[in-house]
Design a protein around this motif. Structure first.
Motif, PDB file in Angstrom:
ATOM      1  N   ASN A  96       0.831  -1.205   0.000  1.00  0.00           N
ATOM      2  CA  ASN A  96       0.000   0.000   0.000  1.00  0.00           C
ATOM      3  C   ASN A  96       0.866   1.256   0.000  1.00  0.00           C
ATOM      4  O   ASN A  96       0.428   2.305  -0.461  1.00  0.00           O
ATOM      5  N   GLU A  97       2.094   1.132   0.476  1.00  0.00           N
ATOM      6  CA  GLU A  97       2.992   2.279   0.537  1.00  0.00           C
ATOM      7  C   GLU A  97       3.654   2.591  -0.802  1.00  0.00           C
ATOM      8  O   GLU A  97       3.991   3.732  -1.069  1.00  0.00           O
ATOM      9  N   ASN A  98       3.856   1.589  -1.670  1.00  0.00           N
ATOM     10  CA  ASN A  98       4.570   1.861  -2.923  1.00  0.00           C
ATOM     11  C   ASN A  98       3.692   1.827  -4.175  1.00  0.00           C
ATOM     12  O   ASN A  98       4.118   2.267  -5.230  1.00  0.00           O
ATOM     13  N   ILE A  99       2.470   1.336  -4.068  1.00  0.00           N
ATOM     14  CA  ILE A  99       1.647   1.167  -5.276  1.00  0.00           C
ATOM     15  C   ILE A  99       1.225   2.511  -5.874  1.00  0.00           C
ATOM     16  O   ILE A  99       1.134   2.651  -7.097  1.00  0.00           O
ATOM     17  N   GLY A 100       1.010   3.517  -5.054  1.00  0.00           N
ATOM     18  CA  GLY A 100       0.606   4.830  -5.567  1.00  0.00           C
ATOM     19  C   GLY A 100       1.653   5.426  -6.494  1.00  0.00           C
ATOM     20  O   GLY A 100       1.335   5.933  -7.577  1.00  0.00           O
ATOM     21  N   ALA A 101       2.915   5.350  -6.090  1.00  0.00           N
ATOM     22  CA  ALA A 101       4.002   5.880  -6.916  1.00  0.00           C
ATOM     23  C   ALA A 101       4.123   5.090  -8.219  1.00  0.00           C
ATOM     24  O   ALA A 101       4.391   5.663  -9.280  1.00  0.00           O
ATOM     25  N   MET A 102       3.908   3.782  -8.162  1.00  0.00           N
ATOM     26  CA  MET A 102       3.986   2.959  -9.370  1.00  0.00           C
ATOM     27  C   MET A 102       2.870   3.308 -10.348  1.00  0.00           C
ATOM     28  O   MET A 102       3.096   3.405 -11.556  1.00  0.00           O
ATOM     29  N   LEU A 103       1.668   3.508  -9.818  1.00  0.00           N
ATOM     30  CA  LEU A 103       0.545   3.890 -10.682  1.00  0.00           C
ATOM     31  C   LEU A 103       0.781   5.264 -11.304  1.00  0.00           C
ATOM     32  O   LEU A 103       0.474   5.485 -12.477  1.00  0.00           O
ATOM     33  N   GLU A 104       1.339   6.174 -10.528  1.00  0.00           N
ATOM     34  CA  GLU A 104       1.644   7.517 -11.041  1.00  0.00           C
ATOM     35  C   GLU A 104       2.683   7.442 -12.156  1.00  0.00           C
ATOM     36  O   GLU A 104       2.554   8.098 -13.187  1.00  0.00           O
ATOM     37  N   GLN A 105       3.735   6.633 -11.963  1.00  0.00           N
ATOM     38  CA  GLN A 105       4.771   6.481 -12.987  1.00  0.00           C
ATOM     39  C   GLN A 105       4.181   5.873 -14.257  1.00  0.00           C
ATOM     40  O   GLN A 105       4.514   6.286 -15.361  1.00  0.00           O
ATOM     41  N   ARG A 106       3.284   4.890 -14.101  1.00  0.00           N
ATOM     42  CA  ARG A 106       2.639   4.285 -15.267  1.00  0.00           C
ATOM     43  C   ARG A 106       1.829   5.339 -16.022  1.00  0.00           C
ATOM     44  O   ARG A 106       1.881   5.421 -17.246  1.00  0.00           O
ATOM     45  N   HIS A 107       1.117   6.168 -15.286  1.00  0.00           N
ATOM     46  CA  HIS A 107       0.314   7.226 -15.899  1.00  0.00           C
ATOM     47  C   HIS A 107       1.207   8.213 -16.670  1.00  0.00           C
ATOM     48  O   HIS A 107       0.901   8.576 -17.811  1.00  0.00           O
ATOM     49  N   LEU A 108       2.312   8.617 -16.057  1.00  0.00           N
ATOM     50  CA  LEU A 108       3.216   9.560 -16.724  1.00  0.00           C
ATOM     51  C   LEU A 108       3.827   8.941 -17.979  1.00  0.00           C
ATOM     52  O   LEU A 108       3.954   9.610 -19.008  1.00  0.00           O
ATOM     53  N   SER A 109       4.196   7.667 -17.916  1.00  0.00           N
ATOM     54  CA  SER A 109       4.768   6.988 -19.083  1.00  0.00           C
ATOM     55  C   SER A 109       3.747   6.911 -20.220  1.00  0.00           C
ATOM     56  O   SER A 109       4.085   7.123 -21.390  1.00  0.00           O
ATOM     57  N   GLN A 110       2.484   6.613 -19.879  1.00  0.00           N
ATOM     58  CA  GLN A 110       1.439   6.562 -20.900  1.00  0.00           C
ATOM     59  C   GLN A 110       1.247   7.935 -21.541  1.00  0.00           C
ATOM     60  O   GLN A 110       1.072   8.047 -22.750  1.00  0.00           O
ATOM     61  N   LYS A 111       1.300   8.966 -20.724  1.00  0.00           N
ATOM     62  CA  LYS A 111       1.138  10.334 -21.220  1.00  0.00           C
ATOM     63  C   LYS A 111       2.273  10.694 -22.184  1.00  0.00           C
ATOM     64  O   LYS A 111       2.042  11.293 -23.241  1.00  0.00           O
ATOM     65  N   ILE A 112       3.490  10.312 -21.852  1.00  0.00           N
ATOM     66  CA  ILE A 112       4.643  10.577 -22.717  1.00  0.00           C
ATOM     67  C   ILE A 112       4.476   9.846 -24.049  1.00  0.00           C
ATOM     68  O   ILE A 112       4.694  10.413 -25.124  1.00  0.00           O
ATOM     69  N   ARG A 113       4.073   8.574 -23.997  1.00  0.00           N
ATOM     70  CA  ARG A 113       3.914   7.789 -25.234  1.00  0.00           C
ATOM     71  C   ARG A 113       2.781   8.340 -26.105  1.00  0.00           C
ATOM     72  O   ARG A 113       2.901   8.385 -27.323  1.00  0.00           O
ATOM     73  N   ARG A 114       1.690   8.756 -25.479  1.00  0.00           N
ATOM     74  CA  ARG A 114       0.582   9.348 -26.256  1.00  0.00           C
ATOM     75  C   ARG A 114       1.024  10.621 -26.959  1.00  0.00           C
ATOM     76  O   ARG A 114       0.526  10.957 -28.033  1.00  0.00           O
ATOM     77  N   GLY A 115       1.962  11.337 -26.356  1.00  0.00           N
ATOM     78  CA  GLY A 115       2.481  12.568 -26.944  1.00  0.00           C
ATOM     79  C   GLY A 115       3.576  12.317 -27.973  1.00  0.00           C
ATOM     80  O   GLY A 115       4.174  13.251 -28.472  1.00  0.00           O
ATOM     81  N   GLY A 116       3.862  11.058 -28.277  1.00  0.00           N
ATOM     82  CA  GLY A 116       4.868  10.730 -29.278  1.00  0.00           C
ATOM     83  C   GLY A 116       6.251  10.471 -28.717  1.00  0.00           C
ATOM     84  O   GLY A 116       7.182  10.184 -29.453  1.00  0.00           O
TER      85      GLY A 116
END
Length: 147
Positions: A96-116
């Motif tokens: 529960n302590e590390n999953i939030g940061a992992m989900l945030e990193q996944r979101h940022l990576s998806q955002k970068i890929r969507r932007g090319g």
């Protein structure tokens, strides 16, 4: 306690089933119809190949005290909410302590890929990954047996 594996992308299945056999634990491995998995111990359940069909089966089967093995952070977050222990195929324990940061990193990576943009590719599996999976799976099993 049972071990539930998201088998579509899990190269450590032999490690998992060997440990489960030694501890006489139930193992359920879910995969879709596009994957062919055989095991000497445990049960393989094949599901349709629809979007997130394996993920949904894993989440629905999961209950308090189970050990879930998945590399999907979303699956991990939901299973943690159901009080399961969750570990990645490379042996990293989700909490529960590390999953939030992992989900945030996944979101940022998806955002970068969507932007090319590009994000780093996954690293090849190493012997250290196998050792970490074995050690941390044993840790979770022994922790559960003490409680």
């Amino acid at each position: 306690m049972k071990i539930i594996v998201d088998g579509d992308a899990c190269p450590g299945i032999s490690i998992i089933t060997n440990i489960a056999k030694n501890y006489e634990l139930e193992v359920i491995i879910y995969c879709d119809i596009n994957h062919y998995i055989t095991v000497n111990y445990g049960e393989v359940r094949v599901v349709d190949s629809g979007f997130q069909s394996v993920d949904m089966k894993v989440v629905n089967e999961c209950s308090n005290g189970d050990i879930i093995i998945s590399q999907d952070y979303g699956v991990a977050a939901i299973c943690l909410g159901k009080k399961a222990n969750v570990i990645s195929p490379k042996g990293y324990i989700y909490t529960n302590e590390n999953i939030g940061a992992m989900l945030e990193q996944r979101h940022l990576s998806q955002k970068i890929r969507r932007g090319g943009g590009k994000t780093p590719n996954a690293k090849k599996r190493t012997i250290e990954d196998d050792n970490r999976l074995q050690n941390n799976l044993l840790y979770l099993i022994k922790k559960k047996n003490i409680e």
